[in-house]
Design a protein around this motif. Structure first.
Motif, PDB file in Angstrom:
ATOM      1  N   LEU A  96      -7.986   5.581   2.916  1.00 35.28           N
ATOM      2  CA  LEU A  96      -6.772   6.340   2.610  1.00 35.28           C
ATOM      3  C   LEU A  96      -6.591   7.505   3.568  1.00 35.28           C
ATOM      4  O   LEU A  96      -5.463   7.849   3.946  1.00 35.28           O
ATOM      5  CB  LEU A  96      -6.815   6.836   1.164  1.00 35.28           C
ATOM      6  N   GLN A 156       0.819  -1.215   0.000  1.00 32.57           N
ATOM      7  CA  GLN A 156       0.000   0.000   0.000  1.00 32.57           C
ATOM      8  C   GLN A 156       0.852   1.264   0.000  1.00 32.57           C
ATOM      9  O   GLN A 156       0.306   2.362   0.002  1.00 32.57           O
ATOM     10  CB  GLN A 156      -0.917   0.024   1.224  1.00 32.57           C
ATOM     11  N   PRO A 202      -5.065   2.124  -1.675  1.00 33.26           N
ATOM     12  CA  PRO A 202      -6.090   1.471  -0.843  1.00 33.26           C
ATOM     13  C   PRO A 202      -5.921  -0.043  -0.852  1.00 33.26           C
ATOM     14  O   PRO A 202      -5.379  -0.621  -1.783  1.00 33.26           O
ATOM     15  CB  PRO A 202      -7.396   1.890  -1.498  1.00 33.26           C
TER      16      PRO A 202
END
Length: 1241
Positions: free
Chosen positions: A1098, A1063, A1082
């Motif tokens: 996020l 991520q 995400p």
């Protein structure tokens, strides 16, 4: 007489071709070739190549070398040839390379020995008067040699290994022509002499064996002549595996070759000699070169080789060029393209010039050049450009160099021959040929308008006119012959479709032969309806006709051959070696006598070849042999000697004292000999000869000296001579005169001797239409009259007229050059003098001297202006350079050297030239692209992009202004590029993942590229990172360092926050202060791919990361003692994606625009000294600016507000506008990053 002898029973004269290759100009695809350039300057013994067949005990005569030194020098009857694909003539640099004999241990098939023998002859260039004076020096321009077999074999075969290229000698080998019949078959002459078997006729001869040289396979021979009995012979063992000479012996004879003394001790027992040179002006001066593989030195003798002095060399000589008059002046060309000069016959050398084109240097010519020590040479500027300069022998500095031609020329195109100088300049892919007569200004050569030549070769420049062979756009294997006026500018067609062939080294040979002793007589082979026929002209190409075949054969039987369906056809191949017999021969001392090989029928064939002779310059012919023989002129043509081409050893030769009507058989040795070569005494007298041969394939070399003086019982007196009237089928007036020659009676058997000279009386003839050829722009119609070509405007011939003066108005005819007719129809056909008409300027041309449409910034550009019609003296020329500057000249003649201008800014300029007088004006326009070198490009692209959202890609150039630029974009996996003229494009990516973008920038001949990788995702967040200042001290600003540090930062963030590895993306930005950016992606499994969940997820991750950064929890150790802290900057470098549905698309776009603008200002302000393409201002500062340091407080790393950012941008714009931008070098302290942008995943 220097002759190099190389033993080659199978290819006995093979080397002669090799030697002649250096006498020839090799044509580059864009060159000018000539035939007799720089005669008499380059002097070196020529080599004969001989090869032995070790598979059979008796391989026989494979080839002979016949002739003598002066014959080579004076024979104007040499086949004309030139180099392939160019406009320059081949030239023999190390001139006077003596016949070379060569033998090898090859094993050719015995059963095919005779057929395999390459029956190839090589044409020899006609020497100019200067060459005659220097006894055989070769031409300076590159010639193309011709070699053709007369057997059924289509190609010339080489036996043995590839030979090492000698200085001044080509690398190929050529075999002499051989008969295809068996040696055991009775020939006509054998039948003639076999009626009564009386006591055998013998010649006075002696034999000498070169003891200890049985392994040597090459030899070079020099026979001084000029009342000297000295003969020098250099034998060598050339190792084809090592490609060098491994052994050598030097032999000297002082009794015309009866005995020889070995001189190895005098030159050094361990010294290996490779080449022998002789001064063309003083044959007592000898120069020997050592083999450069062992040592680089030369040995010099001034007493015909009796004693030697050794001198070391600091360079390797490839070729020599002797001065035509000064015996001690020499030019030497080295392997590294340097030209050296010596005024002490090689004892001391001085560098003249570097980067000199091979074989493109010439001595000055007295009466044309201002001083004898002047050198004409072509220097290599770049791969596609050369420069013609003149240079003083002992003072070749930039201040003393002359540049006769304004601008660059095509490589290998300079030809200096007699009073003419030729160069070639290609414009728009089409060559333009320029000529200068008598060292005057250069003028484009005017061929008929639609000739459109692919190749042009200068064949001859004798008699103040140029003969050129031109291969036109619709020709592949033939050439058209054109002849010029005395200026060398205007050309008319002389003969179409002349046969040519490609020789070794890519040399083109043209089947044109100039008969020696009679001016204006040429033989040519023309291809018509796929048949090759031989034609003859008596008036320099004005009229041509077929040859009448003999009326009877050797047996006395009638030959039924009716013109034009049947005629005599000749092979026009002259030996490449002046001592080798060719297919055709004639001599100045024997006018009217021509001996040639050929055939009778509808066309020229390579089979059933016989030997023919004419005593009346080609009007009538007689057959003298049914098979091929090599024929040599003795006693200035008073006798002829013939040796048969056969693969078997021989002991006989044939002699004729009545111009070939009767032949007597003589033995010259008791033991049959494989004849490798025959070398005659220098001078037309030639009564002493040496035959080189061997009795077996591994025997020592046998040198048989033959003295023909014993067969003559007296000197010729006046009663032995008769008069002979030259004519053409009964017409006595040729070239405007009646010529009467004094010749030896066929019944007289006496020695004419050295005091004999050809005498000729002449009387004038009235001019007839046959004395005139068509003028430039006119063509001969079927009725014989000359009419204007459809493209020609007769009024254009007065273009050089000045009002108030007169010019010659052509009648469509011009007298053939060197024609001396008077009165008659002269007034009707001669151009009439008229007053120059007053006319407006017409046909104004504007070009650059290089012929290109581009120029480099801040360099001189030379413009050339030409006016085809109009009063040049009263026509003013105005040249507007298109940059606000213009100049005006009062007349055309004042700008002959060109107009120079320097452009100070990049761009496309409209340059116009206007010619104007009282009657009108004419304008010519040229669009000039002024450019500078593109040195660096940078592709500006985001590291992460949103799927299906438009992304801007920008290519930043340095310098920013380089001229016309084309951008080629390769985006993602697209198979076709996007081509633009703008440096920016917008694109979208429809799939998530990593995409590669490559941009190529084409500017002129330069193409540069940059590549970036872009990660495409549906949603992401990003933020800038700053660092403690101690990181800058250890930042080398290289791609690899940034990649490693990015990986460390990512690991530190993961450890401090617990964010998943997949991520988080991190990249360190180029430049100082050090900055970076992280991107949050995400978790698709957690958010299920929904926009609302992704945005919320996020935001949570962002708060976690920023919190850790603000608490100084993210740190890493760069090296022991260097702890770096990572901070959060306040401005994001990537667009923030608002995923709420309440915001409209326009609002969202506005938000993105503001953020991007703010980021750009921040980057320019903070990193302007280090980001390529955005640091122009910093680069142009001469004073070093203070580096900006990243403060400890991350909030101080960026401007406090958007207003501050805008203010900073305004200041930067003002400073940029105050400085010029162009081709400027970067500041010495500024570095550029050349890495491919990466990010850490």
């Amino acid at each position: 007489m220097e002759g190099e002898v190389t033993f080659c029973p199978k290819w006995s004269s093979a080397l002669w071709f090799l030697i002649f290759l250096m006498s020839c100009f090799y044509v580059a695809d864009a060159e000018i070739t000539c035939r007799s350039c720089q005669p008499g300057n380059s002097w070196r013994p020529q080599e004969l190549l001989l090869k032995f067949d070790t598979s059979v005990a008796a391989t026989g005569l494979r080839g002979e070398v016949f002739g003598n030194e002066d014959q080579a020098g004076s024979a104007k009857s040499q086949r004309l040839r030139c180099k392939a694909g160019s406009a320059e003539c081949a030239r023999n640099r190390a001139e006077y390379t003596e016949p070379r004999l060569k033998r090898s241990s090859d094993n050719p098939r015995a059963e095919n020995a005779e057929n395999e023998f390459a029956k190839m002859k090589v044409s020899l260039l006609k020497m100019s008067d200067q060459r005659k004076k220097s006894d055989g020096a070769t031409s300076p321009v590159r010639h193309k040699e011709r070699a053709r077999r007369d057997s059924d074999v289509d190609e010339v075969r080489n036996t043995g290994s590839t030979q090492k290229q000698d200085p001044g000698v080509g690398t190929g080998s050529a075999a002499v022509r051989r008969g295809t019949r068996s040696e055991l078959r009775w020939s006509g002459e054998e039948r003639r002499s076999a009626g009564t078997r009386q006591e055998e006729l013998k010649l006075n001869s002696s034999t000498f064996a070169l003891t200890g040289d049985s392994s040597h396979n090459q030899a070079m021979v020099h026979w001084s002549g000029q009342n000297s009995s000295v003969i020098l012979m250099l034998t060598k063992l050339f190792d084809f595996n090592l490609n060098s000479v491994t052994e050598s012996s030097l032999w000297r004879s002082t009794d015309y070759g009866a005995t020889y003394q070995k001189l190895n001790d005098k030159v050094g027992a361990k010294t290996i000699l490779s080449y022998l040179y002789v001064s063309p002006n003083n044959k007592r001066k000898i120069m020997l070169l050592t083999d450069p593989e062992v040592e680089s030195s030369l040995l010099i003798s001034s007493d015909e080789g009796a004693t030697y002095q050794k001198y070391r060399l600091s360079f390797y000589i490839l070729s020599l060029l002797f001065h035509p008059e000064q015996e001690d002046w020499i030019l030497a060309y080295s392997h590294d393209q340097k030209l050296y000069s010596s005024v002490e016959f090689g004892r001391r050398w001085q560098l003249v010039h570097e980067r000199v084109a091979p074989n493109r240097f010439y001595w000055s010519k007295m009466g044309l050049d201002k001083e004898p020590g002047l050198i004409h040479l072509e220097t290599s500027i770049s791969e596609g450009q050369g420069l013609y300069v003149t240079c003083k022998l002992q003072n070749c500095t930039d201040a003393n160099k002359g540049k006769p031609f304004p601008g660059y020329i095509d490589p290998n195109s300079l030809v200096v021959q007699d009073e003419y100088v030729f160069v070639q300049v290609s414009t728009g892919g089409r060559p333009i040929y320029y000529v200068s007569a008598k060292r005057d200004v250069f003028t484009p050569m005017k061929l008929p308008k639609y000739t459109l030549p692919k190749e042009l070769h200068v064949i001859s420049t004798d008699e103040n006119r140029v003969v050129a062979a031109v291969q036109e756009w619709n020709q592949n294997e033939t050439y058209n012959l054109y002849v010029s006026d005395t200026s060398g500018v205007f050309y008319t067609l002389a003969l179409e479709n002349v046969v040519s062939s490609m020789g070794l080294e890519g040399n083109v040979m043209v089947d044109l032969y100039e008969v020696a002793g009679i001016k204006g007589v040429f033989l040519g082979n023309k291809k018509t309806d796929n048949q090759v026929k031989t034609y003859i002209t008596y008036n320099r190409g004005r009229d041509w006709r077929l040859l009448q075949a003999p009326s009877k054969d050797l047996r006395g039987s009638s030959i039924h051959c009716v013109l034009p369906y049947c005629s005599l056809h000749l092979h026009l191949h002259v030996s490449a070696n002046p001592y080798t017999s060719g297919n055709i021969a004639s001599r100045d001392s024997a006018p009217g006598i021509i001996v040639a090989s050929g055939s009778i029928g509808s066309e020229l064939t390579n089979g059933n070849v016989s030997v023919f002779i004419t005593s009346d310059a080609g009007n009538t012919w007689r057959q003298i042999f049914e098979e091929e023989y090599a024929v040599l002129y003795l006693d200035q043509g008073g006798a002829l000697v013939a040796i048969r081409h056969t693969p078997l050893p021989i002991r006989h030769l044939w002699l004729s004292f009545d111009e070939g009507r009767q032949w007597n058989k003589y033995s010259f040795t008791n033991t049959p000999l494989f004849v490798d070569g025959v070398l005659g005494e220098p001078g037309e007298e030639t009564l002493i000869m040496t035959i080189f041969g061997h009795v077996s394939h591994r025997s020592e070399w046998q040198l048989v000296k033959i003295d023909f003086r014993s067969i003559f019982n007296r000197r010729c007196t006046e009663v032995d001579y008769q008069t002979w009237h030259l004519h053409n089928q009964g017409e006595p007036c040729l070239m405007g005169v009646k010529r009467i020659y004094r010749k030896l009676k066929p019944t007289s058997r006496c020695v004419m001797g050295k005091t004999y000279s050809v005498t000729m009386t002449s009387g004038p003839c009235d001019c007839t239409e046959a004395d005139f050829e068509c003028d430039y722009g006119y063509e001969r119609r079927t009725d014989g009259n000359c009419s204007p070509a459809f493209w020609f405007h007769p009024s254009s011939m007065s273009r050089s007229c000045t009002t108030g003066m007169t010019f010659l108005n052509s009648t469509g005819y011009r007298k053939v050059v060197s024609n001396n007719c008077t009165a008659g129809v002269s007034a009707e056909y001669t151009a009439r003098r008229q007053q120059c008409p007053v006319q407006a300027p017409k046909g104004l041309h504007l070009v650059t001297s290089e012929g290109s449409l581009t120029a480099t910034l801040a360099t001189n550009v030379t413009f050339l202006v030409f006016l085809e019609e109009g009063d040049g003296a009263r026509t003013s020329i105005t040249l507007d350079f298109g940059d606000g500057h213009a100049v005006t000249y009062s007349n055309v003649s004042s700008i002959e050297d060109g107009i120079k201008h320097v452009y100070k800014a990049v761009g496309i300029y409209r340059v116009t030239a206007t010619g104007e007088n009282s009657l009108g004006s004419e304008t010519a326009t040229l669009y000039l692209h002024v450019t500078c070198q593109l040195e660096y490009i940078h592709l500006s692209a985001p590291f992460v992009a949103v799927r299906n959202k438009e992304v801007n890609l920008t290519a930043v150039l340095w310098p920013s202004q380089v001229g016309t630029v084309t951008y080629i974009w390769w985006i993602g996996n697209n198979t076709e590029p996007v081509i633009t003229l703008e440096g920016s494009v917008a694109c979208t990516f429809s799939r998530e993942g990593v995409n590669t973008v490559t941009v190529q920038v084409s500017a002129g001949n330069n193409i540069l590229q940059d590549r970036k990788t872009i990660a495409v995702h549906e949603f992401f967040r990003s933020h800038l990172l700053a660092f403690s200042s101690n990181l800058d001290e250890h930042n080398p600003d290289v791609a690899e360092w940034r990649l490693d540090v990015s990986r460390v930062i990512k690991n530190s963030l993961i450890q401090a926050t617990g964010v998943k590895e997949d991520q988080l993306l991190v990249t360190v930005l180029p430049g100082l202060p050090t900055a970076a950016e992280f991107f949050l992606l995400p978790d698709k499994q957690l958010t299920e791919g929904k926009q609302e969940k992704s945005a919320a997820h996020l935001d949570q991750l962002s708060e976690v990361l920023l919190s850790a950064l603000n608490q100084n929890l993210v740190q890493f150790t760069l090296r022991p003692g260097v702890q770096v802290t990572v901070y959060a900057a306040h401005l994001s470098a990537a667009p923030l994606v608002d995923t709420s549905e309440n915001h409209s698309g326009s609002a969202m776009l506005m938000l993105l625009s503001v953020v991007v603008a703010g980021l750009a200002v921040f980057v320019i302000y903070k990193f302007k000294r280090k980001i390529p393409g955005l640091n122009v201002y910093a680069q142009m500062q001469n004073d070093k600016e203070q580096e900006m340091k990243s403060p400890a407080n991350p909030t101080e790393a960026t401007p406090s507000s958007q207003q501050d950012l805008v203010h900073s941008l305004e200041i930067l714009d003002t400073e940029l506008n105050s400085r010029p931008i162009g081709c400027m070098k970067p500041h010495v302290h500024v570095k550029f990053s050349t890495e491919l942008p990466t990010y850490i995943v």
